[in-house]
Design an enzyme around this catalytic site. Structure first.
Site, short mmCIF file in Angstrom:
data_model
loop_
_atom_site.label_atom_id
_atom_site.label_comp_id
_atom_site.label_asym_id
_atom_site.label_seq_id
_atom_site.Cartn_x
_atom_site.Cartn_y
_atom_site.Cartn_z
CB VAL A 241 49.00 -4.56 23.56
CG1 VAL A 241 49.97 -5.62 24.06
CG2 VAL A 241 49.70 -3.22 23.44
CG LEU B 244 51.55 -7.49 18.67
CD1 LEU B 244 51.91 -7.52 17.19
CD2 LEU B 244 52.45 -6.54 19.42
CD GLU B 245 52.01 -9.91 22.70
OE1 GLU B 245 52.26 -11.10 22.37
OE2 GLU B 245 52.92 -9.06 22.82
N GLY B 246 47.43 -11.80 20.13
CA GLY B 246 46.53 -12.89 19.78
C GLY B 246 45.71 -13.43 20.94
#
Length: 147
Positions: free
Chosen positions: A59, A62-64
């Site tokens: 996650v 994905l959220e950088g």
């Protein structure tokens, strides 16, 4: 989250609402941003998940979180999302990175109480964005003063 749930790395717990108000805005490409300015905006509704350490790595990617897109920070929420002050829990949420979050709030100035399915219809998938565009580049363009 569906992939994480199917692999056993996440499980839905319940809906929730932030204990304090926070700005929640929609930025470029229909992307939602929770902004870490407690006391401004609205109490924000969302979902609570239990996520494994392995799932959190996915996650965060994905959220950088390593490249300045979002920051994962602690937050207090009321479970079940009814806002009656009941069952409160510690959780973590993804906030817009501090490098641009507050500026985004100043630029938009009106927040949401949740990111709905209808809001999600405005989301532009990465593969449908202009070639050569970047997440942070689009944020910078969005935040430029309008003439």
């Amino acid at each position: 989250m569906e992939d994480l749930i199917s692999s056993g790395d996440a499980a839905f717990i319940t809906s929730g609402v932030t204990q304090q108000p926070y700005p929640l805005v929609i930025g470029p490409n229909g992307i939602p941003y929770l902004i870490n300015i407690p006391g401004q905006g609205r109490r924000v509704k969302g979902e609570l998940y239990r996520v494994s350490s392995r799932g959190m790595v996915r996650v965060d990617e994905l959220e950088g979180t390593r490249v300045g897109h979002y920051e994962r920070l602690p937050i207090r929420v009321e479970r079940n999302g009814d806002g009656d002050g009941g069952d409160q829990s510690a959780a973590e949420a993804y906030f817009a990175d501090r490098a641009f979050g507050e500026k985004m709030w100043e630029r938009i100035g009106e927040g949401l109480s949740e990111y709905t399915v209808r809001d999600g219809e405005g989301y532009v998938r990465k593969e449908n964005r202009p070639p050569g565009s970047s997440f942070l580049g689009e944020i910078q363009l969005f935040l430029q003063p309008r003439s």
